[in-house]
Enzyme design. Structure first.
Site, PDB file in Angstrom:
ATOM      1  N   ARG A  67       0.829  -1.197   0.000  1.00 20.05           N
ATOM      2  CA  ARG A  67       0.000   0.000   0.000  1.00 20.05           C
ATOM      3  C   ARG A  67       0.866   1.251   0.000  1.00 20.05           C
ATOM      4  NH1 ARG A  67      -2.255  -0.144   4.770  1.00 20.05           N
ATOM      5  NH2 ARG A  67      -1.036   1.574   5.635  1.00 20.05           N
ATOM      6  N   TYR A 119     -16.171  17.040 -15.631  1.00 17.26           N
ATOM      7  CA  TYR A 119     -16.630  15.648 -15.656  1.00 17.26           C
ATOM      8  C   TYR A 119     -17.716  15.449 -14.602  1.00 17.26           C
ATOM      9  CZ  TYR A 119     -16.362  10.675 -14.339  1.00 17.26           C
ATOM     10  OH  TYR A 119     -16.659   9.390 -13.999  1.00 17.26           O
ATOM     11  N   ASP A 191      -6.964  19.189 -14.928  1.00 17.68           N
ATOM     12  CA  ASP A 191      -7.294  17.831 -15.354  1.00 17.68           C
ATOM     13  C   ASP A 191      -6.946  17.727 -16.835  1.00 17.68           C
ATOM     14  OD1 ASP A 191      -8.453  15.449 -16.167  1.00 17.68           O
ATOM     15  OD2 ASP A 191     -10.175  15.646 -14.820  1.00 17.68           O
ATOM     16  N   LYS A 216      -8.125   6.373 -19.165  1.00 17.81           N
ATOM     17  CA  LYS A 216      -8.391   6.871 -20.508  1.00 17.81           C
ATOM     18  C   LYS A 216      -7.146   6.773 -21.397  1.00 17.81           C
ATOM     19  CE  LYS A 216     -12.401   7.976 -18.642  1.00 17.81           C
ATOM     20  NZ  LYS A 216     -12.176   7.959 -17.196  1.00 17.81           N
TER      21      LYS A 216
END
Length: 419
Positions: A67, A119, A191, A216
Site C-alpha cells: 500500500r 466531468y 485535469d 483513458k
C-alpha cells in the site's frame, strides 16, 4: 499543502530538468530498467503485498508494504512524471480517487473555484462529498474572466481547470489563470485527461498539479481503472504521498504494469486519434444535420488560439462533441446507428466510443446547470479511436442519415399513406 495566507503570492515550483530525450523515447524507456538478475527487458509483476526484513525495521530493499509503495507503481509513476515534465507523480486507484485525495488535502472551510463543465464525477464529488466535509466550490463558465472576482481572501485555496472541458471541449488559458491565482497564493490543478501529456503539459504553463484518469488515454486499452497526479513541489509530494498511503486508494501492481505497458505507445495512439477526430469533426462541421461542433483542432473553435499556444502542433486531441438536429431522439438514434463507434461511457481507448452526456456521464448534474455549461440533450460526445479514419467517417455519416433524414422520410411516407 495550502498557503496559510492568501495575501502572500506563491511562486510556480521550479520545473523538472529538461528531458534529454523526446516524448516517444521517454515513453518507452522511463521507469523500465532491465532485470539485473535475468536480463528481462520487460519488468516483472511484483504481486507481493509485504516484503522481508533482515531485522526489525530493516527491509531488504526499498519496500515494506505494497500500500505504501510497490516496484511496479514506482516505475509507472516515474514514467508519468517524465511525460508531464514533472519531478514527481503519484498513482491512485482511479481518477476520482485522485480528485478526492487532492480535495482531502484542503482544510475545512476552504473554497475552490472550478470551471463549470467538468466531468460528471468531479461535479458529484464537489457538490456532494466535498461540501459535506466543509469545502465549498464555486463554478464559473468563464474562469479566465471571473477568477479574480471569485477569489475569497483567506478562503480560496484551489483553482480547478479542465482543458479541454468535458464534454464541450472548451479551453482555458492555463498561464492566464495561474498568474492570477499565484498572486493570491492559490494553487492551480489541471485535469489533462481529455488530451494526455503528449499534446499538453499543464505544468509548463504554470499549473501546480496535473491530474489524469489513467483509465483513458494513458492506459488506452479500456482494461485498467486508475488515476495519477504529477507536480514539481516537494511540499505537495509529501502531503499527497501521506494521504495516498493513509487513505489507501492505490492501484494494484498488475494494473500499474498494464498501464505502464499502455503508456509506451501513448504518442502513437494520440497522434492517430487526433487525426481521426479532426477528420470527423471537419465532416460534421460541414454537415447540414448538425447544429454545432466542438473540436479545438478546428479554426472555427472559439479557443483555437489557445490550442495553438498550449497544444503540441496545435493538435485537437481525439475527443469531440456535437449537437445534432432532431433533439435527444436523434442523438440516441445516432449512437445506436453507429457500427464502429460503440455506445458506451469512457474515452481514450484504441476503440471508438460515443455517448449522450445528458443521459449518461453527466446525468447527475441538474438540467439547468448542464445547459448553462452547454450540455444539451441533443449533444453527442465521441471518443475517436485508432481505427482507419475513412471507415470512421463513413460510419458517422451513415449514422447521421439514419438519425436525421430517415425519420423525416418515414414521417412523410406515413403522412402520404393517411392521405
Amino acid at each position: 499543502m495550502s498557503p496559510s495566507n492568501n495575501n502572500a503570492s506563491i511562486d510556480t515550483p521550479p520545473r523538472a530538468p529538461s528531458p534529454v530525450h523526446n516524448f516517444g523515447t521517454l515513453a518507452v524507456h522511463t521507469g523500465s530498467p532491465h532485470d539485473p538478475t535475468t536480463g528481462a527487458v520487460i519488468e516483472s509483476i511484483s504481486l507481493a503485498t509485504t516484503f522481508a526484513q533482515t531485522g526489525v525495521g530493516k527491509p531488504v530493499g526499498a519496500y515494506e508494504y505494497t500500500r505504501s509503495s510497490n516496484p511496479n507503481r514506482d516505475n509507472f509513476e516515474k514514467a508519468v512524471a517524465a511525460l508531464e515534465h514533472a519531478k514527481f507523480a503519484l498513482a491512485f486507484s482511479s481518477g476520482s480517487a485522485t480528485t478526492a485525495t487532492i480535495l482531502q488535502s484542503l482544510a475545512q472551510g476552504s473554497h475552490v473555484v472550478s470551471v463549470s463543465d467538468v466531468y460528471g464525477g468531479t461535479h458529484r464529488y464537489f457538490t456532494k462529498v466535498a461540501k459535506a466535509h466543509g469545502v465549498q466550490v464555486t463554478f464559473s463558465p468563464s474562469i479566465e474572466m471571473d477568477v479574480a472576482e471569485l477569489i475569497r481572501p483567506d478562503e480560496t485555496k484551489l483553482i480547478w481547470i479542465e482543458s479541454p472541458s468535458n464534454p464541450t471541449l472548451s479551453l482555458v488559458d492555463i498561464r492566464a489563470v495561474a498568474t492570477i491565482a499565484h498572486q493570491h497564493g492559490i494553487m492551480v490543478v489541471v485535469d489533462n485527461t481529455f488530451l494526455g501529456p503528449y499534446i499538453q503539459n499543464p505544468l509548463d504553463h504554470g499549473a501546480d498539479i496535473v491530474i489524469h484518469s489513467v483509465t483513458k488515454y494513458i492506459n488506452g486499452h479500456s482494461d485498467v481503472l486508475m488515476g495519477a497526479a504529477a507536480f514539481n513541489s516537494e511540499d505537495i509530494r509529501d502531503r499527497l504521498t501521506f494521504l495516498q498511503n493513509a487513505i489507501g486508494a492505490v492501484p494494484s501492481a498488475f494494473d500499474c504494469w498494464l498501464a505502464h505497458r499502455g503508456l509506451k505507445t501513448l504518442h502513437l495512439r494520440t497522434r492517430e486519434a487526433s487525426h481521426n477526430a479532426h477528420l470527423i469533426a471537419t465532416s460534421l462541421a460541414s454537415s447540414p444535420h448538425t447544429l454545432l461542433v466542438n473540436y479545438p483542432g478546428l479554426p472555427s473553435h472559439p479557443h483555437y488560439a489557445i490550442a495553438l499556444k498550449q497544444h503540441r502542433a496545435g493538435l485537437g486531441g481525439g475527443m469531440l462533441s456535437f449537437r445534432i438536429k432532431g433533439g435527444p431522439e436523434a442523438a440516441e438514434t445516432f449512437c445506436q446507428s453507429c457500427n464502429l463507434f460503440t455506445l458506451a461511457e469512457s474515452l481514450g481507448g484504441v476503440e471508438s466510443l460515443c455517448e449522450v452526456p445528458s443521459s449518461m456521464t453527466h446525468a447527475g448534474i441538474p438540467r439547468e446547470q448542464r445547459e448553462a455549461a452547454g450540455v444539451f440533450d441533443d449533444l453527442v460526445r465521441m471518443s475517436c479511436g485508432i481505427e482507419d479514419g475513412e471507415d470512421l467517417k463513413k460510419d458517422v455519416l451513415q449514422a447521421l442519415e439514419r438519425a436525421v433524414v430517415w425519420p423525416k422520410v418515414n414521417g412523410k411516407l406515413a403522412l402520404n399513406e393517411h392521405t
